[in-house]
Design a protein around this motif. Structure first.
Motif, mmCIF file in Angstrom:
data_model
loop_
_atom_site.group_PDB
_atom_site.id
_atom_site.type_symbol
_atom_site.label_atom_id
_atom_site.label_comp_id
_atom_site.label_asym_id
_atom_site.label_seq_id
_atom_site.Cartn_x
_atom_site.Cartn_y
_atom_site.Cartn_z
ATOM 1 N N ILE A 409 3.736 -10.918 7.980
ATOM 2 C CA ILE A 409 4.777 -9.711 7.778
ATOM 3 C C ILE A 409 5.091 -9.443 6.398
ATOM 4 O O ILE A 409 5.328 -8.265 6.097
ATOM 5 N N ALA A 410 5.490 -10.552 5.401
ATOM 6 C CA ALA A 410 5.765 -10.341 4.039
ATOM 7 C C ALA A 410 4.637 -9.677 3.550
ATOM 8 O O ALA A 410 4.831 -8.575 2.582
ATOM 9 N N LEU A 411 3.346 -10.010 3.827
ATOM 10 C CA LEU A 411 2.278 -9.345 3.262
ATOM 11 C C LEU A 411 2.191 -8.001 3.427
ATOM 12 O O LEU A 411 1.735 -6.920 2.501
ATOM 13 N N ILE A 412 2.350 -7.448 4.734
ATOM 14 C CA ILE A 412 2.275 -6.028 5.032
ATOM 15 C C ILE A 412 3.537 -5.274 4.297
ATOM 16 O O ILE A 412 3.330 -4.346 3.622
ATOM 17 N N ALA A 413 4.652 -6.019 4.267
ATOM 18 C CA ALA A 413 5.707 -5.421 3.790
ATOM 19 C C ALA A 413 5.548 -5.060 2.338
ATOM 20 O O ALA A 413 5.912 -3.948 1.637
ATOM 21 N N ALA A 414 5.158 -6.320 1.612
ATOM 22 C CA ALA A 414 4.797 -6.244 0.165
ATOM 23 C C ALA A 414 3.740 -5.046 -0.238
ATOM 24 O O ALA A 414 3.834 -4.448 -1.313
ATOM 25 N N SER A 415 2.655 -4.996 0.704
ATOM 26 C CA SER A 415 1.640 -3.654 0.222
ATOM 27 C C SER A 415 2.389 -2.501 0.142
ATOM 28 O O SER A 415 1.664 -1.574 -0.506
ATOM 29 N N SER A 416 3.562 -2.356 0.745
ATOM 30 C CA SER A 416 4.016 -0.973 0.642
ATOM 31 C C SER A 416 4.679 -0.411 -0.760
ATOM 32 O O SER A 416 4.602 0.371 -1.019
ATOM 33 N N LEU A 417 4.810 -1.690 -1.443
ATOM 34 C CA LEU A 417 5.290 -1.479 -2.865
ATOM 35 C C LEU A 417 4.194 -0.846 -3.640
ATOM 36 O O LEU A 417 4.479 0.021 -4.606
ATOM 37 N N ILE A 418 2.955 -0.976 -3.264
ATOM 38 C CA ILE A 418 1.767 -0.306 -3.959
ATOM 39 C C ILE A 418 1.763 1.097 -3.479
ATOM 40 O O ILE A 418 1.750 2.044 -4.433
ATOM 41 N N PHE A 419 2.007 1.416 -2.217
ATOM 42 C CA PHE A 419 1.776 2.970 -1.888
ATOM 43 C C PHE A 419 3.291 3.489 -2.252
ATOM 44 O O PHE A 419 3.284 4.715 -2.596
ATOM 45 N N GLY A 420 4.337 2.812 -2.498
ATOM 46 C CA GLY A 420 5.384 3.592 -2.646
ATOM 47 C C GLY A 420 5.276 3.949 -4.322
ATOM 48 O O GLY A 420 5.427 4.883 -4.876
ATOM 49 N N ALA A 421 4.616 3.129 -5.239
ATOM 50 C CA ALA A 421 4.394 3.408 -6.347
ATOM 51 C C ALA A 421 3.204 4.720 -6.482
ATOM 52 O O ALA A 421 3.373 5.667 -7.312
ATOM 53 N N ALA A 422 2.331 4.645 -5.450
ATOM 54 C CA ALA A 422 1.293 5.645 -5.510
ATOM 55 C C ALA A 422 2.012 6.972 -5.352
ATOM 56 O O ALA A 422 1.953 8.026 -5.918
ATOM 57 N N TYR A 423 2.789 7.282 -4.354
ATOM 58 C CA TYR A 423 3.569 8.511 -4.073
ATOM 59 C C TYR A 423 4.507 8.677 -4.870
ATOM 60 O O TYR A 423 4.565 9.881 -5.393
ATOM 61 N N SER A 424 5.471 7.782 -5.567
ATOM 62 C CA SER A 424 6.481 8.171 -6.445
ATOM 63 C C SER A 424 5.633 8.611 -7.775
ATOM 64 O O SER A 424 6.006 9.601 -8.396
#
Lengths: 500, 483
Positions: A409-424
């Motif tokens: 769960i932590a891994l999946i949640a943490a991966s969104s930080l990358i996507f967050g950086a990507a779109y922002s």
């Protein structure tokens, strides 16, 4: 100073002043109406300050309680009170209203007084939602709050506003009607609408599951959780800047707050039973919605999807059932309140000048508006969770709590930080850097002192929470302990009963 | 004996007064010039005021019977009569300029409405099937002729005929059912019927058959599905002021006879009529709301909205508890005040040679007259059942009673249908606030009407904020009148 009725004042002052503005709307000029609204919103904000200064944070119970029998025939009481979960959100609400009034100074020209009055009334009603301790009172505030928002989107919104506002309205009401049925069930069970009596209703698992799901429908629409989120991008895109700010900064928080106030404590066993379900939905929101955000062409839509993704962290944190998760969710809520408000205001700044929100229409804004670009880059960084900003703290705490539960769960949640950086960051790159796309961008004027003031306050708050999150966790700490005790997840430390 | 008659008479003073005043109005009209019509108007309002005074004089908590238990004066009757006076008075006010513009502002209108009111008062107070029927026929005949009041209007005449034929059929059904119940219990007195059914259950088959006919007759008068066919046609065909009358006050009387016959007289057959009510409630709430979405004619939309509201009222009635009856009473009274405003705004927007009938006519009302738009907003929110308006408490009470009686899944269904209803009520809000006006003319409404309308609409909001007294009044009225 006598603080017995501080909550009532916090609720009714903005509503009363808003009504006054509405009555004066034909008789005063737009400028007068704006100044009057600004003063009203500042006064309403100042009234809520004692909630923070006089609050006893070591004490997890409801404080500043007010009580009188309102409709004795149905045991409905006018019962207000706040705990550590409600106070920060009330402050956020009244603060956001000031920001909205300031931000709409130039962008609203049509029916100014009505617009300002709608926001003031909405502010009071939302504070009512946060402080109601009687389910029926809560429900009434919750529903009444929809009407000004419905009108704000419908009257001052963009070209497709009517579709968006009716969708917003019907989605929200669908959930709340089921909530009403759940409240009726609980009323027939406990002969009261008092929230604390609901907590001690002693229901079996199956009734709890039904109650939880009915309340889930109401709150998940509001947060919004995948797959009930489709109203939000439409509402955000069509709403005027002020509407988007309130929607993102405060209204989404109502859903998460209500999970903590109603759904989870009333149906604790069901909440634990349905934990996987909730976690799955949260992870889908975090990951899948972040992917959707990347491909958006409209800035507001991108931020709307980013909001859904960030609210996924809130629900994930709540359903980790440990104190760091709940406090992390809480910090994330406040932080998202600031960041999303700032992001929507930044889009508003651009929209006021060029009247387009398409990313493709921009480029090279930094050459014409260096100060504004600095702010925008900072907010985008905060949005993707740069350490030192509030965005980091909340997400980090939630990921930590997830790690305590389950690595994946932590891994999946943490991966969104990358996507967050990507779109922002990709959006920032396309809008602010590169060559100026056309002549209009080259001659843009940089932000005015008013816009500078709003954005710098928000930036300061984001940094403040980022480097010293203790101001928020201090407030929620005692209530979190209380909450977990009630859910029977930790052993009681004190012997205080829940209902004082 | 003399003594007896006197005490009997003292109970029906309001009826006697309204009857004589209706005749006075009828006669006075013959002797005055058309320009002096305000006298008729004043006389009619005086009748209502006097009726209210006479009813108010006896206001106490005791139930009293008169004329060998045919006539009853109790809390329920007093409350409903008071509300009927108020509703009728508002109808006279709201329809004044509308009727003047259409050359219908004549003595017949006033006397027919007063006779209809008398019929309703008799229905409200009747405790005997025969008297129920008498009141019902008096009311119905007045309504038939009022529908055709604009006799050169083909549509109005057509709907009057339609109303008359279907109404007569329904009266026939009701009468047939009553005669069967009479056959089984050998009485028309509701008290006697009730005791007879409790003590020695007679032939069940004939009773059930009678019950079916009675329920069908009542459902027709209420306008519940599947006996709703007449409602949209009559609303559309008749002048708006008459549609307003048909949709508002008579519902109180229809509620009264339903509660008295089913809840009081045929109480021990509750198991049987509950099922019928359930089917009608489910169908009314569903068909009413769903069909209303598709309407473009505002009066037809109101008609289907009425049907759905009747469905909610049946939800309260079918729970078969005092709590349920009280919630239905609350609902029907608040419904009356909501529907009066909605029709009144419609009439304010109409003028000579122009009927405001299409949904489009509401476009941009906020720009033409923000205050009326606001009043209509409150009314629509109230009809949709959004707090803090009175309509919310009405729905809440009804659903709470139905939930308590074990109809949980039907409550969820009703709530979903209420959501459908919100769509078309909010569509009117959308038209008023978000669209550009199609009609440009200003609304000219006389000052007194504007004030009365404002008070009426704002009351929907204010009573919503402090609903306790009204809830208490309805609960008390039901608790003291039914057992």
């Amino acid at each position: 100073m006598n603080l017995t009725h501080i909550l009532s004042y916090s609720i009714w002052t903005p509503i009363f002043l808003g009504g006054l503005i509405l009555l004066l709307s034909g008789k005063v000029s737009d400028t007068q109406a704006k100044w009057f609204s600004l003063v009203s919103s500042v006064v309403s904000f100042l009234i809520t300050i004692p909630l923070y200064t006089a609050f006893d944070f070591s004490f997890g119970q409801f404080q500043f309680q007010e009580f009188f029998h309102w409709i004795p025939a149905f045991h409905i009481n006018y019962h207000l009170g706040v705990d550590g979960f409600a106070v920060p959100l009330i402050l956020l609400t009244s603060f956001t209203t000031v920001i909205v009034v300031l931000a709409s100074w130039r962008s609203i020209e049509d029916r100014v007084a009505q617009y300002m009055a709608a926001f003031l009334m909405m502010s009071g009603l939302m504070i009512g939602v946060f402080s109601a301790l009687d389910a029926m009172l809560y429900y009434i505030f919750w529903e009444a709050m929809l009407i000004p928002m419905f009108l704000v989107i419908g009257i001052w919104g963009g070209p497709n506003r009517i579709y968006a506002t009716i969708k917003f309205f019907l989605y929200t009401v669908l959930g709340s009607l089921l909530m009403l049925v759940a409240f009726i069930y609980l009323y027939l069970h406990t002969h009261s609408f008092e929230v604390v009596n609901f907590y001690n209703a002693g229901l079996g698992l199956y009734p709890q599951i039904f109650i939880f799901l009915a309340l889930f429908m109401a709150f998940a629409v509001k947060i919004p959780m995948w797959p009930l989120h489709t109203w939000l991008p439409d509402a955000h895109v069509e709403a005027p800047t002020g509407g988007s700010v309130v929607l993102a900064a405060v209204m989404l928080k109502l859903g998460a707050y209500s999970f903590m106030r109603f759904a989870m404590p009333i149906a604790p066993e069901a909440a634990i039973y349905l934990k996987e379900f909730m976690v799955t939905l949260s992870l889908i929101a975090i990951l899948y919605i972040a992917l959707i955000a990347i491909i958006q062409k409209d800035m507001k839509k991108l931020i709307a999807y980013s909001s859904i993704s960030h609210m996924g962290f809130v629900t994930l944190g709540l359903f980790m059932f440990n104190s760091i998760g709940i406090e992390g969710a809480y910090v994330q809520m406040i932080s998202h309140g600031f960041i999303s408000a700032a992001m929507f205001l930044s889009v508003g700044v651009l929209y006021d000048r060029l009247h387009t929100r398409q990313i493709a229409d921009y480029g090279g804004v930094i050459h014409a508006m260096p100060t504004f670009a600095a702010f925008a880059v900072f907010f985008a960084m905060a949005n993707c969770g740069l350490p030192g900003t509030s965005g980091f703290v909340g997400e980090f705490m939630v990921i930590m709590s997830a790690m305590q539960n389950n690595f994946w769960i932590a891994l999946i949640a943490a991966s969104s930080l990358i996507f967050g950086a990507a779109y922002s960051l990709w959006m920032v790159k396309r809008v602010f850097y590169g060559e100026a796309r056309n002549q209009k961008i080259r001659v843009l004027k940089d932000i005015s002192w008013r816009e500078f003031f709003i954005l710098s306050i928000l930036a300061l708050l984001i940094i403040l929470v980022g480097i010293y999150p203790k101001i928020i966790t201090d407030m929620t700490n005692a209530s979190t302990v209380q909450f977990l005790e009630h859910m029977h997840l930790i052993k009681p430390v004190t012997s205080l009963p829940l209902d004082v | 004996m003399n003594q007896l008659i006197q005490s009997d008479l003292s109970l029906i003073w309001p009826e006697i007064f309204v009857l004589s005043m209706a005749m006075v109005v009828l006669m006075t009209d013959l002797f005055i010039k058309p320009s002096m019509r305000w006298i008729i108007f004043a006389l009619s309002q005086f009748t209502l005021l006097g009726g209210a005074y006479l009813t108010g004089q006896h206001f106490n908590h005791q139930t009293e019977f008169a004329f060998s238990n045919m006539f009853v004066r109790d809390g329920l009757a007093d409350l409903l009569k008071m509300m009927s006076y108020a509703g009728t008075s508002l109808i006279f006010f709201y329809s004044r300029s509308y009727m003047k513009d259409r050359n219908l502002y004549r003595g017949e209108y006033f006397s027919l409405v007063l006779f209809a009111l008398l019929g309703m008062m008799i229905m409200i107070s009747s405790h005997n099937m025969l008297l129920v029927y008498m009141g019902l026929e008096l009311l119905s005949l007045c309504l038939y002729s009022l529908t055709a009041l604009d006799r050169d209007n083909q549509k109005a005449t057509e709907s009057a005929i339609k109303y008359f034929v279907l109404g007569a059929l329904a009266s026939g059904l009701l009468l047939y059912g009553m005669s069967m119940i009479y056959g089984a219990t050998s009485s028309l007195d509701l008290n006697v019927i009730s005791t007879a059914l409790l003590n020695n259950p007679t032939d069940h088959a004939i009773l059930i058959l009678g019950l079916v006919f009675v329920v069908a007759g009542l459902a027709f008068k209420l306008g519940a599905v599947p006996f709703q066919m007449w409602v949209p046609d009559i609303y559309e065909g008749s002048p708006s002021s008459i549609a307003m009358l048909i949709s508002s006050v008579p519902k109180l009387a229809a509620f009264a006879i339903t509660v008295r016959i089913l809840g009081d007289g045929l109480q021990s057959m509750m198991v049987d009529w509950k099922q019928m009510m359930l089917i009608m409630a489910v169908l009314s709430v569903g068909i009413g709301n769903v069909t209303a979405v598709a309407q473009t004619n505002i009066k037809r939309m109101y008609a289907y909205s009425t049907i759905s509201h009747i469905g909610f009222i049946l939800f309260g009635l079918m729970s078969g508890t005092l709590n349920g009856y009280a919630s239905s009473l609350f609902y029907v009274v608040s419904y009356m005040f909501m529907t009066l405003v909605s029709f009144a705004v419609l009439m304010m927007m109409s003028r000579k040679n122009f009927e405001c009938e299409s949904l489009e006519d509401f476009k941009g009302l906020n720009k033409r007259n923000p205050w009326y738009a606001f009043l209509m907003l409150i009314t629509m929110l109230s009809m949709a059942g959004i707090p803090p308006t009175i309509g919310f408490y009405a729905k809440f009470m009804v659903l709470q009673a139905a939930f308590d009686a074990g109809f949980a899944s039907y409550v969820v269904y009703a709530v979903m249908m209420a959501l459908v209803g919100m769509f078309y009520y909010m569509r009117i809000v959308k038209l008023m606030y978000f669209d550009e006006p199609k009609l440009k003319n200003k609304l000219d409404v006389s000052m007194d009407i504007e004030w009365i309308l404002s008070v009426n609409a704002c009351a929907l909001l204010i009573v919503g904020l402090i609903p306790h007294a009204f809830m208490e009044a309805t609960t008390q009225a039901v608790a003291l009148s039914l057992h």
